[in-house]
Design a protein around this motif. Structure first.
Motif, mmCIF file in Angstrom:
data_model
loop_
_atom_site.group_PDB
_atom_site.id
_atom_site.type_symbol
_atom_site.label_atom_id
_atom_site.label_comp_id
_atom_site.label_asym_id
_atom_site.label_seq_id
_atom_site.Cartn_x
_atom_site.Cartn_y
_atom_site.Cartn_z
ATOM 1 N N LEU A 8 33.947 41.741 41.460
ATOM 2 C CA LEU A 8 34.549 41.294 42.717
ATOM 3 C C LEU A 8 34.023 39.926 43.131
ATOM 4 O O LEU A 8 32.812 39.715 43.213
ATOM 5 N N PHE A 39 29.471 40.950 40.721
ATOM 6 C CA PHE A 39 30.069 40.260 41.856
ATOM 7 C C PHE A 39 29.577 38.813 41.922
ATOM 8 O O PHE A 39 28.571 38.442 41.317
ATOM 9 N N CYS A 90 35.830 36.702 38.931
ATOM 10 C CA CYS A 90 35.835 38.154 38.761
ATOM 11 C C CYS A 90 37.263 38.693 38.753
ATOM 12 O O CYS A 90 38.215 37.993 39.086
ATOM 13 N N TRP A 92 38.701 40.959 40.615
ATOM 14 C CA TRP A 92 39.277 41.133 41.950
ATOM 15 C C TRP A 92 38.698 40.104 42.906
ATOM 16 O O TRP A 92 37.565 39.639 42.735
ATOM 17 N N ILE A 111 37.996 49.483 47.254
ATOM 18 C CA ILE A 111 37.758 49.515 45.810
ATOM 19 C C ILE A 111 38.310 50.797 45.203
ATOM 20 O O ILE A 111 38.831 50.799 44.080
ATOM 21 N N PHE A 161 42.355 42.390 49.395
ATOM 22 C CA PHE A 161 41.773 42.335 48.056
ATOM 23 C C PHE A 161 42.915 42.074 47.069
ATOM 24 O O PHE A 161 43.942 42.751 47.131
#
Length: 239
Positions: A8, A39, A90, A92, A111, A161
């Protein structure tokens, strides 16, 4: 969905957020260390005149998972968000304000929906944290969006997201503070991408000053809104 294989990118644009940045970034880091496999945090210093940029650089020096993009001048939230999306690495991407309007601890609820979606939208069930002026401008903005586009998504102006592959390849036209995310959601709806909504609590700002709702930004947003409507009537949503 298991968080073991989730990566992420968190985009955090800010202007003159010296009072908020350190606490905000450290809180996101502390949450994601226990929530995802990988992340990064991309701080966008949007031409700040306080110590925000200096603090951001110090945080990045101490933690390689934090990256900083400095806008030489104030380009505003929409442009900063687009720069962050382009820089993301990443799988997402999420954008989050320095005032943490969506609590990082709530990310896990979103998520959990990644496997069934290309865009996961936070849907506010209470907007009382807004000032009366923000509530008025938000109501007007939402009415115009409904009249022009009839979106299936309820909340287009909070936190979302995005799969990186979708967000980085969407032919984004808008640059205004309040229409970049609606355009991304609308394009997803009209191009066969999966959009799901998750209820979320809107957190009140505790420090610093909001920069949303200024008259020039409202006019800029309206221009983008109309430009996209004309473009998509004349051409396809893919262009």
């Amino acid at each position: 969905m298991s968080t073991d294989n989730v990566s992420l990118s968190v985009i955090m644009p800010g202007l003159n957020e010296a009072a908020s940045i350190e606490h905000a970034v450290e809180r996101v880091v502390a949450t994601l260390e226990h929530s995802v496999n990988e992340f990064e945090i991309i701080v966008i210093d949007d031409g700040s005149t306080d110590r925000m940029g200096e603090i951001a650089d110090r945080l990045a020096e101490a933690d390689p998972r934090i990256r900083v993009v400095h806008n030489e001048a104030n380009l505003n939230y929409g442009v900063s968000l687009a720069r962050g999306i382009a820089a993301a690495r990443c799988d997402w991407i999420v954008h989050e304000g320095m005032d943490l309007p969506l609590a990082p601890e709530d990310f896990v609820s979103f998520i959990a929906r990644f496997a069934e979606a290309d865009v996961v939208v936070a849907r506010r069930f209470d907007r009382s944290a807004h000032s009366p002026w923000r509530r008025l401008t938000s109501l007007t903005n939402n009415l115009l969006l409904r009249l022009l586009y009839r979106p299936r998504t309820v909340d287009l102006n909070f936190v979302q997201f995005y799969r990186r592959d979708y967000a980085q390849n969407a032919p984004l036209l808008s640059t205004s503070p309040a229409f970049v995310t609606p355009e991304l959601i609308l394009r997803a709806e009209h191009t066969g991408h999966r959009v799901v909504e998750v209820d979320a609590e809107f957190r009140r700002r505790e420090a610093g000053k909001t920069h949303f709702g200024r008259p020039k930004d409202i006019a800029w947003t309206l221009k983008d809104m109309l430009k996209l409507r004309v473009r998509t009537l004349l051409f396809s949503w893919e262009s």
